[in-house]
Design a protein around this motif. Structure first.
Motif, PDB file in Angstrom:
ATOM      1  N   VAL A  22      -6.093  -4.164   3.167  1.00 25.31           N
ATOM      2  CA  VAL A  22      -5.126  -3.890   4.235  1.00 25.31           C
ATOM      3  C   VAL A  22      -4.664  -2.419   4.214  1.00 25.31           C
ATOM      4  N   ASN A  23      -4.511  -1.839   5.398  1.00 26.48           N
ATOM      5  CA  ASN A  23      -3.960  -0.479   5.524  1.00 26.48           C
ATOM      6  C   ASN A  23      -2.449  -0.494   5.714  1.00 26.48           C
ATOM      7  N   THR A  24      -1.914  -1.642   6.109  1.00 28.18           N
ATOM      8  CA  THR A  24      -0.494  -1.848   6.455  1.00 28.18           C
ATOM      9  C   THR A  24      -0.049  -0.983   7.638  1.00 28.18           C
ATOM     10  N   SER A  25      -1.009  -0.523   8.437  1.00 25.29           N
ATOM     11  CA  SER A  25      -0.632   0.242   9.630  1.00 25.29           C
ATOM     12  C   SER A  25       0.017  -0.651  10.686  1.00 25.29           C
ATOM     13  N   SER A  26      -0.148  -1.991  10.552  1.00 28.35           N
ATOM     14  CA  SER A  26       0.441  -2.912  11.534  1.00 28.35           C
ATOM     15  C   SER A  26       1.868  -3.321  11.176  1.00 28.35           C
ATOM     16  N   THR A  27       2.365  -2.885  10.017  1.00 23.90           N
ATOM     17  CA  THR A  27       3.683  -3.374   9.573  1.00 23.90           C
ATOM     18  C   THR A  27       4.808  -3.084  10.574  1.00 23.90           C
ATOM     19  N   PRO A  28       4.909  -1.858  11.133  1.00 25.93           N
ATOM     20  CA  PRO A  28       5.997  -1.630  12.106  1.00 25.93           C
ATOM     21  C   PRO A  28       5.916  -2.560  13.327  1.00 25.93           C
ATOM     22  N   MET A  29       4.684  -2.802  13.817  1.00 24.36           N
ATOM     23  CA  MET A  29       4.520  -3.719  14.953  1.00 24.36           C
ATOM     24  C   MET A  29       4.942  -5.138  14.564  1.00 24.36           C
ATOM     25  N   LEU A  30       4.522  -5.577  13.365  1.00 25.53           N
ATOM     26  CA  LEU A  30       4.871  -6.929  12.922  1.00 25.53           C
ATOM     27  C   LEU A  30       6.379  -7.072  12.745  1.00 25.53           C
ATOM     28  N   LEU A  31       7.013  -6.011  12.282  1.00 26.28           N
ATOM     29  CA  LEU A  31       8.466  -6.056  12.103  1.00 26.28           C
ATOM     30  C   LEU A  31       9.160  -6.271  13.452  1.00 26.28           C
ATOM     31  N   GLN A  91      -6.309   7.191   8.859  1.00 28.18           N
ATOM     32  CA  GLN A  91      -5.518   5.953   8.846  1.00 28.18           C
ATOM     33  C   GLN A  91      -6.120   4.867   7.958  1.00 28.18           C
ATOM     34  N   LEU A  92      -6.942   5.294   6.988  1.00 31.33           N
ATOM     35  CA  LEU A  92      -7.477   4.352   5.991  1.00 31.33           C
ATOM     36  C   LEU A  92      -6.555   4.393   4.771  1.00 31.33           C
ATOM     37  N   TYR A  93      -5.296   3.959   5.011  1.00 27.23           N
ATOM     38  CA  TYR A  93      -4.272   4.081   3.976  1.00 27.23           C
ATOM     39  C   TYR A  93      -4.618   3.290   2.717  1.00 27.23           C
ATOM     40  N   ALA A  94      -5.389   2.208   2.880  1.00 25.73           N
ATOM     41  CA  ALA A  94      -5.763   1.382   1.724  1.00 25.73           C
ATOM     42  C   ALA A  94      -6.456   2.233   0.668  1.00 25.73           C
ATOM     43  N   HIS A  95      -7.107   3.315   1.120  1.00 30.84           N
ATOM     44  CA  HIS A  95      -7.898   4.137   0.200  1.00 30.84           C
ATOM     45  C   HIS A  95      -7.245   5.487  -0.079  1.00 30.84           C
ATOM     46  N   CYS A  96      -5.957   5.607   0.257  1.00 26.68           N
ATOM     47  CA  CYS A  96      -5.211   6.851  -0.006  1.00 26.68           C
ATOM     48  C   CYS A  96      -5.526   7.370  -1.409  1.00 26.68           C
ATOM     49  N   ILE A 115       0.856  -1.191   0.000  1.00 22.32           N
ATOM     50  CA  ILE A 115       0.000   0.000   0.000  1.00 22.32           C
ATOM     51  C   ILE A 115       0.894   1.244   0.000  1.00 22.32           C
ATOM     52  N   THR A 116       0.625   2.132  -0.952  1.00 25.27           N
ATOM     53  CA  THR A 116       1.342   3.408  -1.023  1.00 25.27           C
ATOM     54  C   THR A 116       0.551   4.442  -0.230  1.00 25.27           C
ATOM     55  N   VAL A 117       1.259   5.214   0.604  1.00 26.64           N
ATOM     56  CA  VAL A 117       0.607   6.091   1.586  1.00 26.64           C
ATOM     57  C   VAL A 117       1.116   7.524   1.413  1.00 26.64           C
ATOM     58  N   CYS A 118       0.210   8.457   1.024  1.00 27.57           N
ATOM     59  CA  CYS A 118       0.656   9.848   0.869  1.00 27.57           C
ATOM     60  C   CYS A 118       0.794  10.524   2.228  1.00 27.57           C
ATOM     61  N   GLY A 119      -0.023  10.090   3.187  1.00 26.75           N
ATOM     62  CA  GLY A 119       0.080  10.606   4.544  1.00 26.75           C
ATOM     63  C   GLY A 119      -0.705  11.875   4.803  1.00 26.75           C
ATOM     64  N   SER A 120      -1.258  12.499   3.766  1.00 24.44           N
ATOM     65  CA  SER A 120      -1.913  13.782   4.017  1.00 24.44           C
ATOM     66  C   SER A 120      -3.319  13.909   3.445  1.00 24.44           C
ATOM     67  N   CYS A 121      -3.812  12.934   2.702  1.00 20.73           N
ATOM     68  CA  CYS A 121      -5.173  13.043   2.153  1.00 20.73           C
ATOM     69  C   CYS A 121      -6.194  12.739   3.251  1.00 20.73           C
ATOM     70  N   SER A 122      -7.487  12.912   2.939  1.00 22.24           N
ATOM     71  CA  SER A 122      -8.508  12.728   3.979  1.00 22.24           C
ATOM     72  C   SER A 122      -8.549  11.278   4.466  1.00 22.24           C
ATOM     73  N   TYR A 123      -8.318  10.308   3.588  1.00 21.42           N
ATOM     74  CA  TYR A 123      -8.302   8.908   4.032  1.00 21.42           C
ATOM     75  C   TYR A 123      -7.071   8.624   4.911  1.00 21.42           C
ATOM     76  N   CYS A 124      -5.908   9.121   4.473  1.00 16.06           N
ATOM     77  CA  CYS A 124      -4.698   8.890   5.275  1.00 16.06           C
ATOM     78  C   CYS A 124      -4.859   9.494   6.670  1.00 16.06           C
ATOM     79  N   LYS A 125      -5.524  10.655   6.751  1.00 16.50           N
ATOM     80  CA  LYS A 125      -5.703  11.285   8.066  1.00 16.50           C
ATOM     81  C   LYS A 125      -6.601  10.458   8.965  1.00 16.50           C
TER      82      LYS A 125
END
Ligand SMILES: [Zn+2]
Ligand SMILES: [Zn+2]
Length: 345
Positions: free
Chosen positions: A291-300, A99-104, A87-97
């Protein structure tokens, strides 16, 4: 450079392609070290995903070394070894804000879909600061490769959406790579009893090794009868659907307890029957998602500490240049006993 290029339904070729260039100041160019093939790539090749155009390089999972970065990239440096998030995450759109990164709006699932993907010698990664995760030294590369997509998917869309709790009885339907990832991730939450349902006995025996307490093959056994017996006629607290066909979604509806959660992970190509005539009274929740991949740092961190070992999902290895042969094997996963295939550059 070489890349695996999609040329319309049923057609793909490992061929020469111009290497990617930096386009935006937030981009990075990553040299692929390891990549893998996903069930979604097979859907694309069947022609099920018409948004993938001809000439597209496939693949949305990978580990690589950062070769160059745009002038706005701050956290990622040239030479870093990174996990490429699906998932590519811009970090600043309304979905990213939210944390719905899947829909960035300027990202989401675009790799190997709307822009060229990771089954290549090099790939351009937009919004590199948010879409790459630096890989600490000493972490197994094959374990890390499983964090591009399947492990976060199993955890977020299966286990977290399904609200798995300690002491519960849960069922996973589908023992493919994502179902087995959900099985591994579910054990963070200590369910009392894990049931795996699949039509492939080999995959069921893998599921047992991965921690399933009961395995059921619906071509040989009566799923509802066995689960009723196990649960005093109540059903399972959580059913996680990891196949994506009407029959498996029906199993979820047949075995779910009152108050339960059905978490859909499978990619569905056809409509399913929703049996509201029996479910309306059962206080159940049905969830879906990408998937939003927000769990990736925890999984790492969990991989780093040895709490979870997703490299167990890897069954086959090929050089990247033999990716076409690897696709043949992955396409016959049952006969080949294939789960994840690692392709190394
Ligand atoms: Zn995938
Ligand atoms: Zn965004």
């Amino acid at each position: 450079m070489k890349a695996l290029v999609y040329h319309g339904a049923g057609k793909k070729r490992w061929e020469e392609k111009a290497p990617p260039q930096l386009v935006e100041p937030t981009d990075a160019i990553v040299r692929i070290v390891k990549t893998t093939i996903c069930g979604t790539d097979l859907h694309i090749l069947k022609g099920d995903v018409p948004t993938v155009g001809q000439g597209r390089t496939l693949g949305h999972e990978g580990i690589g070394i950062v070769e160059s970065i745009g002038e706005s990239v701050r956290n990622i440096k040239v030479g870093d070894k990174v996990i490429i998030s699906c998932i590519t995450v811009c970090g600043s759109c309304s979905y990213c804000k939210r944390q719905l990164y899947a829909h960035c709006k300027d990202g989401g699932w675009i790799l190997g879909h709307k822009i060229d993907g990771t089954q290549a010698e090099k790939v351009r990664i937009p919004h590199a600061d948010n879409s790459l995760h630096r890989l600490p030294g000493g972490v197994d590369e094959e374990a890390a490769l499983m964090l591009s997509d399947i492990l976060p998917t199993g955890l977020e869309i299966g286990v977290i959406n399904g609200r798995v709790q300690p002491g519960q009885t849960i069922a996973l339907i589908g023992a493919g790579p994502v179902g087995l990832s959900a099985l591994l991730a579910s054990q963070f939450y200590s369910p009392a009893h894990i049931i795996m349902i699949d039509t492939d006995d080999n995959r069921l025996s893998v599921a047992r090794q991965f921690g399933a307490n009961t395995v059921i093959n619906p071509t040989k056994q009566n799923v509802v009868e066995i689960i009723n017996k196990l649960t005093d006629g109540i059903g399972v607290d959580v059913a996680i659907e990891c196949v994506g066909i009407p029959a498996t979604f029906k199993i979820c509806q047949d075995i779910i307890a009152a108050g339960g959660f059905i978490a859909n992970v499978g990619v569905h190509g056809k409509s399913v029957d929703l049996h509201l005539e029996s479910l309306w009274i059962k206080n159940i929740t049905i969830t879906t998602g990408l998937v939003n991949t927000s769990s990736t740092p925890m999984l790492l961190k969990s991989v780093q500490s040895g709490k979870i070992a997703p490299e167990k999902l890897v069954t086959h290895h090929y050089p990247l240049s033999e990716i076409e042969a690897a696709y043949e094997v992955f396409g016959n996963a049952a006969q080949e006993k294939a789960l994840k295939i690692v392709l190394s550059a």
